[in-house]
Design a protein around this motif. Structure first.
Motif, short mmCIF file in Angstrom:
data_model
loop_
_atom_site.label_atom_id
_atom_site.label_comp_id
_atom_site.label_asym_id
_atom_site.label_seq_id
_atom_site.Cartn_x
_atom_site.Cartn_y
_atom_site.Cartn_z
N GLU A 30 0.82 -1.21 0.00
CA GLU A 30 0.00 0.00 0.00
C GLU A 30 0.86 1.26 0.00
N VAL A 31 2.18 1.12 0.26
CA VAL A 31 3.08 2.28 0.26
C VAL A 31 3.86 2.28 -1.05
N ARG A 32 3.51 3.17 -1.93
CA ARG A 32 4.12 3.20 -3.26
C ARG A 32 5.55 3.72 -3.21
N ALA A 33 6.42 3.15 -4.05
CA ALA A 33 7.73 3.75 -4.29
C ALA A 33 7.51 5.07 -5.01
N SER A 34 8.44 6.00 -4.85
CA SER A 34 8.23 7.33 -5.41
C SER A 34 9.49 7.80 -6.12
N ALA A 35 9.35 8.92 -6.82
CA ALA A 35 10.50 9.51 -7.49
C ALA A 35 11.47 10.08 -6.44
N ILE A 36 12.74 10.14 -6.78
CA ILE A 36 13.74 10.67 -5.86
C ILE A 36 13.62 12.20 -5.81
N ALA A 37 13.51 12.73 -4.61
CA ALA A 37 13.29 14.17 -4.47
C ALA A 37 14.47 14.98 -5.00
N LYS A 38 15.70 14.50 -4.74
CA LYS A 38 16.89 15.20 -5.20
C LYS A 38 17.77 14.19 -5.92
N PRO A 39 17.55 13.98 -7.23
CA PRO A 39 18.26 12.93 -7.96
C PRO A 39 19.77 13.15 -8.00
N TRP A 40 20.49 12.04 -8.02
CA TRP A 40 21.93 12.07 -8.18
C TRP A 40 22.24 12.44 -9.62
N GLU A 41 23.09 13.43 -9.85
CA GLU A 41 23.33 13.96 -11.19
C GLU A 41 23.85 12.89 -12.15
N GLU A 42 24.66 11.95 -11.65
CA GLU A 42 25.26 10.94 -12.52
C GLU A 42 24.43 9.66 -12.57
N GLY A 43 23.29 9.63 -11.86
CA GLY A 43 22.53 8.39 -11.75
C GLY A 43 22.01 7.87 -13.08
N ASP A 44 21.37 8.73 -13.90
CA ASP A 44 20.80 8.27 -15.17
C ASP A 44 21.88 7.73 -16.09
N GLU A 45 23.04 8.38 -16.09
CA GLU A 45 24.15 7.92 -16.95
C GLU A 45 24.60 6.52 -16.54
N HIS A 46 24.71 6.28 -15.24
CA HIS A 46 25.12 4.96 -14.76
C HIS A 46 24.06 3.90 -15.10
N MET A 47 22.79 4.26 -15.02
CA MET A 47 21.74 3.31 -15.39
C MET A 47 21.87 2.91 -16.85
N ARG A 48 22.10 3.88 -17.73
CA ARG A 48 22.21 3.56 -19.15
C ARG A 48 23.46 2.73 -19.44
N GLN A 49 24.55 2.99 -18.72
CA GLN A 49 25.77 2.21 -18.91
C GLN A 49 25.55 0.74 -18.57
N ALA A 51 22.33 -0.81 -18.15
CA ALA A 51 21.12 -1.41 -18.71
C ALA A 51 20.97 -1.18 -20.21
N GLY A 52 21.85 -0.39 -20.80
CA GLY A 52 21.76 -0.12 -22.23
C GLY A 52 21.23 1.27 -22.52
N ALA A 53 21.65 1.83 -23.63
CA ALA A 53 21.28 3.21 -23.97
C ALA A 53 19.77 3.38 -24.15
N GLY A 54 19.08 2.28 -24.51
CA GLY A 54 17.64 2.38 -24.75
C GLY A 54 16.79 2.20 -23.50
N PHE A 55 17.43 1.99 -22.35
CA PHE A 55 16.67 1.77 -21.11
C PHE A 55 15.94 3.05 -20.71
N SER A 56 14.63 2.94 -20.52
CA SER A 56 13.84 4.14 -20.22
C SER A 56 13.31 4.14 -18.79
N GLY A 57 13.85 3.28 -17.92
CA GLY A 57 13.42 3.25 -16.53
C GLY A 57 13.74 4.53 -15.80
N LYS A 58 13.03 4.76 -14.70
CA LYS A 58 13.22 5.97 -13.91
C LYS A 58 13.63 5.60 -12.49
N PRO A 59 14.46 6.41 -11.83
CA PRO A 59 14.92 6.08 -10.48
C PRO A 59 13.78 6.11 -9.47
N LEU A 60 13.87 5.21 -8.48
CA LEU A 60 12.84 5.07 -7.45
C LEU A 60 13.45 5.24 -6.07
#
Length: 274
Positions: A30-49, A51-60
């Motif tokens: 019943e407690v949903r995961a949520s978006a990160i209030a203050k995202p890490w600047e390098e986080g999306d780049e590390h995810m793509r490295q 999971a692949g450049a086409g990965f469209s997931g969002k940080p939780l």
């Protein structure tokens, strides 16, 4: 694919509930995961490295400094369709996955924000309208940061937010501090034993061994329950039940007031029946 908009992702910030959150499929969903209030600047780049450049997931994330995040896969998901070599052979239709578990919405009284002052010392900003948007209109959790409040009255200093609001005809005042995560239940949920006493009657709760329905005369009835247990609110999130056999135990609500468990025995859990 990680996405805060998907109900299949949930989070747990309570160490006392982590074991069941991990072991049991529906515990804590019943407690949903949520978006990160203050995202890490390098986080999306590390995810793509990774999971692949086409990965469209969002940080939780959850609501605390450390958190546990869970994905509950839909039950009875169909097998993927198999492509055939000829165009004349029909392809087996894929069964759609079942819908994720519906969120539980606890009872809420109308809340009116009177004012919000954000800052430190004599350097403060009026953020009443922003609070009204977050609490009265969106009814969403938020991180107490200058970005969320839309103003920084005293940069590089630790700030606090002084809030005054009215709920059920009663005025409340509370102070919260910078970088805290504020949940809508902080305003809409019971704030003391008196409010819990008014909030609980006629609600129904279900556990593995039966159900309970609470009444305004401080009795409870339900399937699998003998006699008329007596209940008493002892805090905003705690009550005492005296069962027909004279056994007495205290029960603690989670921070969304959508389940409660026996204190010292988290295997006994009741969840609200919507």
């Amino acid at each position: 694919m990680s996405d805060p908009a998907m109900e299949a992702w949930s989070a747990c910030d309570d160490p006392d509930r982590v074991r069941d959150f991990i072991r049991h499929r529906d515990e804590g969903t019943e407690v949903r995961a949520s978006a990160i209030a203050k995202p890490w600047e390098e986080g999306d780049e590390h995810m793509r490295q990774n999971a692949g450049a086409g990965f469209s997931g969002k940080p939780l994330w959850g609501g605390g400094a450390s958190t546990w995040i869970k994905y509950v896969a839909p039950k009875h998901a169909g097998k993927p369709a198999v492509e055939t070599e000829t165009e004349t052979t029909p392809v087996k239709e894929v069964t759609q996955p079942s819908a994720p578990k519906e969120l539980v919405t606890p009872k809420r009284w109308p809340v009116q924000i009177l004012y919000g002052m954000w800052g430190s010392g004599d350097r403060n900003a009026d953020v009443t309208m922003k609070l009204k948007e977050l609490v009265e209109e969106k009814r969403t959790w938020f991180a107490l940061t200058p970005d969320t409040m839309g103003v920084d009255p005293i940069p590089y200093w630790q700030k606090s937010l002084w809030i005054a609001y009215v709920k059920d005809g009663v005025r409340h005042e509370v102070r919260r501090y910078e970088n805290e995560h504020i949940l809508p239940e902080s305003f809409y949920g019971p704030q003391d034993a008196n409010e819990l006493t008014k909030w609980l009657p006629e609600s129904r709760w279900k556990a593995e061994k039966g159900e309970l329905q609470f009444h305004a005369d401080n009795t409870a009835t339900g399937y699998g329950t003998e006699g008329l247990p007596q209940w008493q609110a002892v805090a905003n999130n705690k009550m005492r039940i005296t069962w027909a056999d004279k056994r007495s135990a205290e029960y603690v609500f989670d921070y969304t007031w959508s389940s409660f468990h026996e204190e010292g025995n988290d295997r006994v859990v009741y969840r609200v029946v919507p």
